[in-house]
Design an enzyme around this catalytic site. Sequence first.
Site, PDB file in Angstrom:
ATOM      1  N   CYS A 191     -22.131 -42.786 -43.638  1.00 57.99           N
ATOM      2  CA  CYS A 191     -23.347 -43.573 -43.841  1.00 57.99           C
ATOM      3  C   CYS A 191     -23.477 -44.714 -42.828  1.00 57.99           C
ATOM      4  O   CYS A 191     -24.522 -45.360 -42.759  1.00 57.99           O
ATOM      5  CB  CYS A 191     -23.393 -44.112 -45.265  1.00 57.99           C
ATOM      6  SG  CYS A 191     -23.185 -42.807 -46.472  1.00 57.99           S
ATOM      7  N   HIS A 240     -28.172 -49.809 -45.514  1.00 52.73           N
ATOM      8  CA  HIS A 240     -27.959 -48.449 -46.006  1.00 52.73           C
ATOM      9  C   HIS A 240     -28.331 -48.398 -47.493  1.00 52.73           C
ATOM     10  O   HIS A 240     -27.985 -49.307 -48.265  1.00 52.73           O
ATOM     11  CB  HIS A 240     -26.492 -48.080 -45.788  1.00 52.73           C
ATOM     12  CG  HIS A 240     -26.089 -46.839 -46.485  1.00 52.73           C
ATOM     13  ND1 HIS A 240     -26.809 -45.666 -46.379  1.00 52.73           N
ATOM     14  CD2 HIS A 240     -25.048 -46.570 -47.317  1.00 52.73           C
ATOM     15  CE1 HIS A 240     -26.221 -44.734 -47.117  1.00 52.73           C
ATOM     16  NE2 HIS A 240     -25.156 -45.264 -47.692  1.00 52.73           N
ATOM     17  N   ASN A 290     -29.388 -41.624 -51.741  1.00 48.82           N
ATOM     18  CA  ASN A 290     -28.571 -41.976 -50.577  1.00 48.82           C
ATOM     19  C   ASN A 290     -28.645 -40.817 -49.568  1.00 48.82           C
ATOM     20  O   ASN A 290     -28.080 -39.753 -49.802  1.00 48.82           O
ATOM     21  CB  ASN A 290     -27.134 -42.203 -51.069  1.00 48.82           C
ATOM     22  CG  ASN A 290     -26.167 -42.529 -49.947  1.00 48.82           C
ATOM     23  OD1 ASN A 290     -26.483 -42.378 -48.766  1.00 48.82           O
ATOM     24  ND2 ASN A 290     -24.978 -42.971 -50.313  1.00 48.82           N
TER      25      ASN A 290
HETATM   26  O1  UT7 Z   1     -22.971 -44.114 -48.999  1.00 45.54           O
HETATM   27  C1  UT7 Z   1     -21.697 -44.020 -49.511  1.00 45.54           C
HETATM   28  C2  UT7 Z   1     -21.419 -45.118 -50.303  1.00 45.54           C
HETATM   29  N1  UT7 Z   1     -21.354 -44.818 -51.734  1.00 45.54           N
HETATM   30  C3  UT7 Z   1     -21.635 -45.806 -52.549  1.00 45.54           C
HETATM   31  O2  UT7 Z   1     -22.061 -46.854 -52.118  1.00 45.54           O
HETATM   32  C4  UT7 Z   1     -21.362 -45.649 -54.003  1.00 45.54           C
HETATM   33  C5  UT7 Z   1     -20.776 -46.931 -54.530  1.00 45.54           C
HETATM   34  N2  UT7 Z   1     -20.524 -46.858 -55.966  1.00 45.54           N
HETATM   35  C6  UT7 Z   1     -21.521 -46.900 -56.869  1.00 45.54           C
HETATM   36  O3  UT7 Z   1     -22.683 -46.990 -56.498  1.00 45.54           O
HETATM   37  C7  UT7 Z   1     -21.160 -46.862 -58.332  1.00 45.54           C
HETATM   38  O4  UT7 Z   1     -19.775 -47.001 -58.477  1.00 45.54           O
HETATM   39  C8  UT7 Z   1     -21.640 -45.551 -59.038  1.00 45.54           C
HETATM   40  C9  UT7 Z   1     -23.149 -45.552 -59.164  1.00 45.54           C
HETATM   41  C10 UT7 Z   1     -21.173 -44.341 -58.268  1.00 45.54           C
HETATM   42  C11 UT7 Z   1     -21.059 -45.491 -60.444  1.00 45.54           C
HETATM   43  O5  UT7 Z   1     -21.453 -46.638 -61.179  1.00 45.54           O
HETATM   44  P1  UT7 Z   1     -20.382 -47.403 -62.088  1.00 45.54           P
HETATM   45  O6  UT7 Z   1     -21.092 -48.499 -62.762  1.00 45.54           O
HETATM   46  O7  UT7 Z   1     -19.223 -47.762 -61.191  1.00 45.54           O
HETATM   47  O8  UT7 Z   1     -19.997 -46.313 -63.162  1.00 45.54           O
HETATM   48  P2  UT7 Z   1     -18.577 -45.627 -63.453  1.00 45.54           P
HETATM   49  O9  UT7 Z   1     -18.207 -44.676 -62.379  1.00 45.54           O
HETATM   50  O10 UT7 Z   1     -17.593 -46.705 -63.800  1.00 45.54           O
HETATM   51  O11 UT7 Z   1     -18.884 -44.813 -64.767  1.00 45.54           O
HETATM   52  C12 UT7 Z   1     -19.288 -45.460 -65.990  1.00 45.54           C
HETATM   53  C13 UT7 Z   1     -19.550 -44.407 -67.037  1.00 45.54           C
HETATM   54  C14 UT7 Z   1     -18.421 -43.395 -67.174  1.00 45.54           C
HETATM   55  O12 UT7 Z   1     -18.315 -43.050 -68.538  1.00 45.54           O
HETATM   56  P3  UT7 Z   1     -17.154 -43.727 -69.454  1.00 45.54           P
HETATM   57  O13 UT7 Z   1     -15.874 -43.340 -68.778  1.00 45.54           O
HETATM   58  O14 UT7 Z   1     -17.416 -45.208 -69.410  1.00 45.54           O
HETATM   59  O15 UT7 Z   1     -17.383 -43.108 -70.787  1.00 45.54           O
HETATM   60  C15 UT7 Z   1     -18.938 -42.185 -66.438  1.00 45.54           C
HETATM   61  O16 UT7 Z   1     -18.398 -40.969 -66.915  1.00 45.54           O
HETATM   62  O17 UT7 Z   1     -20.718 -43.665 -66.693  1.00 45.54           O
HETATM   63  C16 UT7 Z   1     -20.421 -42.253 -66.740  1.00 45.54           C
HETATM   64  N3  UT7 Z   1     -21.255 -41.586 -65.746  1.00 45.54           N
HETATM   65  C17 UT7 Z   1     -22.482 -41.112 -66.040  1.00 45.54           C
HETATM   66  N4  UT7 Z   1     -23.205 -41.107 -67.156  1.00 45.54           N
HETATM   67  C18 UT7 Z   1     -24.445 -40.553 -67.094  1.00 45.54           C
HETATM   68  C19 UT7 Z   1     -20.979 -41.344 -64.435  1.00 45.54           C
HETATM   69  N5  UT7 Z   1     -22.016 -40.718 -63.855  1.00 45.54           N
HETATM   70  C20 UT7 Z   1     -22.960 -40.563 -64.836  1.00 45.54           C
HETATM   71  C21 UT7 Z   1     -24.262 -39.995 -64.834  1.00 45.54           C
HETATM   72  N6  UT7 Z   1     -24.955 -40.020 -65.986  1.00 45.54           N
HETATM   73  N7  UT7 Z   1     -24.821 -39.458 -63.721  1.00 45.54           N
END
Ligand code: UT7
Length: 336
Positions: A115, A255, A285
Amino acid sequence: MMIPVSIKGIGKYLPEKVISNDDLSAILDTNDEWISSRTGIKERRVVSGNESASELAYKASLNALENAGLDKTELDMIIAATSAPDHLYPSLSCEVLGKLGLGSGIPAFDVTAACTGFVYALGIARSFVQTGQCKNILVIGADVHSRVLDWSDRATCVLFGDGAGAMVVSKSDDAINRVLSVKMHANGAKSSELKIPIAGKNCPLVEPREEEPQFLSMNGREIYKFAVNSVPASVLEALEDAGLTIADMDYLVPHQANVRILDAVSDRLGISRDIVFANMDKYGNTSAASIPIALTEALESGFVKTPANVVISGFGAGLTWGSAVIRLENMGKTNG
Ligand code: UT7
């Protein structure tokens, strides 16, 4: 004496097929509320059938060349930033060269910096123009992540979209729309936090290697922390290199990964969120394409009012990050 470098034109192309968050909730255990509130993404574009990354890149290139008012025969190099192209080789840039029908033998090559790729490609292009080796370089950012995602993994597949952007970077004749600085960085210590393995097996006469899923995998939390820490420092570094301070920055076009990252970056830089452009709601993204698509739309929509000091900033797999400062006076047809 370094030759001044300008942006002559910028353009974009997105595939037509729109996939909304509700569409995804029909095939995955997810919902619009989670995706919108955690990322700011409402929908994304994806390729369909035989549509290819090189086709998106070609169409974005035509748009940039038209906005630049430059004939394709005046190009003397093509650099494409891509991490999800159609092939490992030929390069995406060679494929675009072929589609443009240029048989003049100009060099064309790809840059892999995920990215941050567009910032890297811009930095390389600037050096070739600054040193007098090239006059007009086509810089492309294009990625088709929809073909390297695990569509059963809700933690990653909801985040990405396909698209392409392009920019004509030229020797400056009139000193307008100048690229004032480009700063790039990488840290390989966390390279496994975001990756797409290449498919393939060992020679059958040797021990097989451990199988890896052939899809994008990401430690979202690590990448989030990295982005929030690296982007503010990178923006300040690029401004300083241009002889400017944060008070001189009129707009930040970063980005487009997650709107929460942009909120946190704005807080850390102590800038108004109103000067930070966001369009991930429409496209998700798009990796190397996200900055040129965002900058094109920031100009077309009138969000960026020229004259302005605009900072672009990328971060992603590698890990890589980097920023550039551009002084935009008049982008012609692209100005809204
Ligand atoms: O260009 C490359 C760069 N990439 C990025 O910049 C990504 C950077 N990271 C992020 O943007 C965030 O970390 C994410 C959007 C990927 C994830 O957000 P988060 O607030 O860190 O969520 P998490 O991964 O900690 O997940 C929280 C919960 C989990 O459930 P439990 O374990 O709390 O029960 C996940 O299983 O959300 C769940 N979850 C979802 N639920 C519904 C993860 N993906 C989804 C989904 N729908 N699509």
